[in-house]
Enzyme design. Structure first.
Site, PDB file in Angstrom:
ATOM      1  N   GLU A 182      30.109  52.910  19.375  1.00  0.00           N
ATOM      2  CA  GLU A 182      28.908  53.536  18.831  1.00  0.00           C
ATOM      3  C   GLU A 182      28.954  53.667  17.303  1.00  0.00           C
ATOM      4  O   GLU A 182      27.942  53.973  16.678  1.00  0.00           O
ATOM      5  CB  GLU A 182      28.710  54.920  19.436  1.00  0.00           C
ATOM      6  CG  GLU A 182      29.756  55.939  19.025  1.00  0.00           C
ATOM      7  CD  GLU A 182      29.460  57.310  19.598  1.00  0.00           C
ATOM      8  OE1 GLU A 182      29.404  58.263  18.794  1.00  0.00           O
ATOM      9  OE2 GLU A 182      29.293  57.432  20.828  1.00  0.00           O
ATOM     10  N   GLU A 200      15.430  50.257  37.009  1.00  0.00           N
ATOM     11  CA  GLU A 200      14.605  50.765  38.100  1.00  0.00           C
ATOM     12  C   GLU A 200      13.154  50.299  38.039  1.00  0.00           C
ATOM     13  O   GLU A 200      12.401  50.483  38.997  1.00  0.00           O
ATOM     14  CB  GLU A 200      14.660  52.294  38.117  1.00  0.00           C
ATOM     15  CG  GLU A 200      16.022  52.830  38.544  1.00  0.00           C
ATOM     16  CD  GLU A 200      16.113  54.337  38.535  1.00  0.00           C
ATOM     17  OE1 GLU A 200      15.308  54.978  37.826  1.00  0.00           O
ATOM     18  OE2 GLU A 200      16.988  54.881  39.231  1.00  0.00           O
TER      19      GLU A 200
END
Length: 304
Positions: A113, A82
């Site tokens: 992960e 963004e």
């Protein structure tokens, strides 16, 4: 161990959640969310310290790198993505990495992960350097992918920041600066996409926005470096130029076109009575800080 993490604890307020009416569920979740801002507020100083470091590194050609797994990784990628449309920043200036790669944005990549070496590979892949800031995001504060990434960041001299939502977390000892908004047990036990995710989003918003403000991406509270890449943003650009200059919509649009669609240049041209070429040169000399450039030119110092 997970059982010692507050984000994994049983929330007494929601123990009978499946007996609640829909209205009561909404009321409970909203009430629990109300405390998230307070948890973030307690981290004001470390967040401010982080912004100063990030802004300094960005101004010197460094980058802001987010990395995490699952929700944490997705939020980092979201914040990074963004920045270009909001602040007209180089897409390479703020980067988001997620364990498991781009596919993990929409599909769970089991086990990604759990491997610290994968973070090292990902950071090496984008050529993380000592000029950069690396923000490792892990609600639990113990995710191996994030721990491994922070260790690597410290090894090569990048400034490392750990963002977690549990006290006494492992990230705090593996980074230069720790940000720890403790939000407590989730409404649905262990569902850290909820309060912890909200806190993470809030912190990332502040980090990127604060850093962009410090490097001159705003004029007052106007986003003067936005990229008018679609109809909505073009309309916003016209409104911003109008707000800073008191020009009408048609005049602001004409000025924008004269300045190649650059909001900051258009405002400077009008307020300082300069040509677009002169405006670009003076803005460059001021490192893109519109208010500073206007002061240098002897003109106004704040939006109309």
């Amino acid at each position: 161990m997970l059982k010692h993490l507050t984000t994994e604890a049983i929330n007494p307020a929601s123990e009978s959640l499946d007996d609640f009416t829909t209205y009561e569920i909404v009321q409970l979740i909203n009430g629990q969310d109300a405390g998230v801002a307070q948890a973030v507020a307690k981290q004001t100083q470390p967040i401010a310290d982080a912004i100063d470091v990030i802004a300094d590194r960005l101004a010197k050609g460094g980058r802001l790198i987010y990395f995490g797994a699952g929700t944490s990784g997705r939020l980092g990628v979201l914040d990074a993505s963004e920045c270009p449309p909001t602040f007209n920043s180089d897409p390479k200036q703020v980067v988001g990495l997620i364990a498991g790669g781009p596919i993990a944005l929409t599909t769970a990549v089991e086990g990604a992960e759990d491997h610290p070496e994968l973070a090292v590979q990902d950071l090496q892949g984008i050529q993380l350097s000592g000029k950069d800031v690396a923000v490792g995001i892990a609600t639990s504060g113990r995710t191996p992918y994030v721990v491994g990434g922070l260790d690597y960041a410290q090894q090569i001299g990048a400034f490392s920041i750990g963002l977690a939502c549990n006290d006494n977390n492992e990230l705090a000892s593996r980074c230069d600066l720790a940000i720890t908004p403790v939000v407590g047990p989730e409404v649905v036990s262990g569902s850290t996409r909820m309060k912890a995710g909200t806190a993470t989003k809030m912190v990332l918003n502040i980090l990127s926005t604060g850093a962009m403000i410090r490097i001159g991406k705003t004029f007052g509270n106007l986003m003067v470096d936005l990229r008018a890449s679609n109809i909505k943003l073009h309309a916003r650009a016209i409104r911003i130029v109008g707000a800073a200059t008191d020009l009408g919509e048609a005049e602001a649009d004409q000025l924008l076109k004269r300045c190649g669609g650059e909001v900051k240049t258009a405002i400077f041209v009008y307020l300082a009575d300069k040509t677009p070429e002169e405006a670009c040169r003076l803005l460059e000399q001021a490192d893109g800080h519109l208010k500073q450039a206007l002061r240098t030119a002897g003109e106004g110092s704040s939006p109309a």
